[in-house]
Design an enzyme around this catalytic site. Structure first.
Site, short mmCIF file in Angstrom:
data_model
loop_
_atom_site.label_atom_id
_atom_site.label_comp_id
_atom_site.label_asym_id
_atom_site.label_seq_id
_atom_site.Cartn_x
_atom_site.Cartn_y
_atom_site.Cartn_z
N HIS A 1 -0.57 -9.32 8.83
CA HIS A 1 -0.68 -7.77 8.15
C HIS A 1 -0.35 -7.01 9.63
CE1 HIS A 1 -2.24 -9.69 4.81
NE2 HIS A 1 -3.56 -9.84 5.56
N LYS B 1 0.98 -1.23 0.08
CA LYS B 1 -0.11 0.10 -0.06
C LYS B 1 0.90 1.24 0.18
CE LYS B 1 -4.19 -2.12 2.17
NZ LYS B 1 -4.89 -1.70 0.97
N ASP C 1 -4.94 -15.27 10.78
CA ASP C 1 -5.11 -14.63 9.54
C ASP C 1 -4.76 -13.04 9.36
OD1 ASP C 1 -6.55 -15.23 7.14
OD2 ASP C 1 -7.87 -13.51 7.54
N GLU D 1 -13.06 -4.85 9.54
CA GLU D 1 -13.70 -5.19 8.17
C GLU D 1 -15.21 -5.22 8.55
OE1 GLU D 1 -11.39 -8.57 5.93
OE2 GLU D 1 -11.44 -8.81 8.06
#
Ligand code: NAP
Length: 484
Positions: free
Chosen positions: A240, A182, A235, A216
């Protein structure tokens, strides 16, 4: 502002799993955008590979449809879409069998860069690496790109590293974490290391705490079965969030080059203290207005898998002594919003009469949905009536700053694939980093399993379990609101 696109060298890019969700939704639309940007040389070839019995025409049609589905009409040019698709090829191949490998070997050129994207289940990584080697398709200059999840614990990550290392050097392996692709993540490094303003303040003396959130609004929906074996910790946090933490906390590398950056990130992971159980809150979303609960989505009404994790961690080194890093991620939360928030300390002495409010500088680095940065500064409230203070944002959203050129900012996947072709591993995880991250995460998960820990429920559309708020309040702090 004119964007500068430097074409890469000619390449053969094989996408194993070329008919899958990720290939159709992200990888091929991303490559189309790079094609439109003029970054792909004429000699470049993209080859889809999977077991499905398709011919090249069938594959081109599939990707033509995918581009229509996943790229907005305003960003599409039908002539260019057709031209892009005309360059695609397809090989029917089985990672676990012998079918298709001779055809692949005949197709791949040995005198251009060969890149092999493993967009398949991790259980196939080893078989693909082996067959690429056995059939003489890969060579010393080839690169392989591997998707997440990279293992489900330290042991499986080590096994995967070992299997890949049998046929490829570490310098040929690109473990992808799209968060690192990003624009804002790289901007975080630019802000820290290319300005004199921030780095002198980037330490325990001036920073109160740091929050890293990846929220999310979607649930686990159709992939509940897969997710239930993983959970938010595996996950999202292990990869991340830990990567974002590393980039925020690392020491300045001597150069912006792959191993210098990755050495510094590794030192951060190795400095992380073990996390106390009362510094973690796990959650699961509850049923809401006809929408299923996490357990229903997962197809296991007794599931204890986390769809939410909030935790407080410490980087035990000179720079960060006593500065908490709060990490938070979850599904079905109030908004889709990912950001890193650096909350500075209050000035040491209050010159102005206290107004009952806390005034602090806050730097927020937004990754999703709109990338940008925001620094809040305290100023005098305009007008008469004495010296009242207010906090105002110095806003820098990329869409506004770059104007029409905002569209030219590549998305994470396309940037990362071009980095693979350029041979630049800076934004990819090294094997030792991944193993170190699992070494820190494993005891946390083992602790939950040993204690039979039950996640707290939270309402769909909320900020997560109330215990997460309580954990923060105990420290006299508050989470930033989850909002885009
Ligand atoms: P998917 O939709 O299930 O696609 C899997 C692909 O692998 C298909 O093209 C399938 O095609 C192919 N395949 C399966 N078995 C094969 C075999 N034996 N030999 C050759 N090809 C085979 O999965 P996905 O969602 O695209 O995910 C791919 C990888 O990316 C996974 O590791 C996943 O964890 C990771 N990932 C996905 C996402 C996402 O948003 N989808 C995000 C992050 C990471 P055939 O059945 O025709 O062989």
């Amino acid at each position: 502002m004119v964007s500068r696109v430097i074409p890469v060298e000619p390449f053969d890019l094989v996408i194993f799993g070329g008919t899958g969700d990720l290939a159709r939704r992200k990888i091929l639309p991303g490559l189309y955008r790079r094609f439109v940007a003029g970054q792909m040389p004429k000699e470049a070839r993209i080859i889809g590979a999977a077991r499905s019995d398709l011919d090249t025409a069938g594959y081109r049609k599939m990707i033509h449809e995918a581009i229509h589905e996943f790229i907005a009409e305003k960003d599409r040019d039908e002539t260019l879409v057709q031209e892009f698709c005309k360059g695609l090829e397809y090989v029917t191949i089985d990672a676990m069998g012998e079918g298709g490998w001779k055809e692949m070997a005949a197709l791949i050129r040995q005198d251009v860069i060969g890149a092999f994207y493993f967009s398949v289940a991790p259980s196939l990584f080893g078989a693909l690496a082996e067959r690429l080697h056995l059939h003489g398709i890969s060579n010393d200059t080839s690169r392989i790109v591997v998707e997440k999840p990279f293992g489900r614990d330290l042991e499986t990550a080590r096994e995967l590293n070992a299997v890949l290392a049998e046929h490829f050097e570490e310098s040929q392996i690109y473990r992808i974490d799209h968060y690192l692709g990003k624009e804002t993540v790289q901007n975080l490094m630019a802000v820290r290391f290319a300005n004199v303003l921030f780095e002198p303040l980037w330490n325990a003396q001036y920073i109160d705490h740091i929050q890293i959130t990846a929220a999310e609004t979607v649930g686990v929906g159709g992939r509940g079965g897969y997710y239930d074996k993983s959970g938010a910790m595996r996950d999202m946090v292990q990869n991340h969030l830990m990567q974002l933490l590393c980039l925020t906390a690392m020491e300045p590398p001597s150069k912006f080059e792959p191993n210098a950056v990755r050495d510094e990130k590794l030192k951060v992971i190795r400095s992380l203290e073990p996390v106390e159980p009362h510094h973690i809150v796990r959650g699961q979303y509850d049923a809401h207005e006809g929408e299923p609960s996490y357990r229903e989505d997962a197809g296991d009404l007794k599931s204890r898998t986390d769809s939410f994790v909030a935790m407080k961690c410490h980087v035990a080194n000179w720079r960060w002594a006593g500065v908490p890093f709060y990490l938070r991620t979850g599904k079905k939360l109030a908004d889709r919003a990912s950001e890193i928030v650096v909350v500075f300390k209050e000035p040491p002495h209050h010159v102005f009469d206290a107004d009952g409010k806390v005034h602090r500088n806050v730097l927020s680095i937004k990754l999703q949905p709109n990338e940008g940065m925001n620094l809040s500064v305290t100023i005098k409230e305009p007008g008469p009536g004495g010296m009242r203070l207010m906090d105002v944002p110095l806003d820098m959203s990329f869409a506004e700053t770059l104007g029409d050129n905002a569209d030219a900012v590549p998305e994470a996947y396309e940037r990362l694939i071009m980095d693979v072709i350029r041979g630049n591993q800076t934004l990819f995880m090294r094997g030792d980093e991944v193993e170190a991250a699992w070494s820190w995460v494993d005891p946390i998960i083992q602790g939950w399993e040993a204690r039979n820990d039950v996640p707290k429920t939270y309402d769909v559309g909320s900020q997560g379990p109330t215990d997460a708020e309580t954990m923060m309040r105990r420290d006299g702090r508050e989470w930033m609101d989850i909002k885009a």
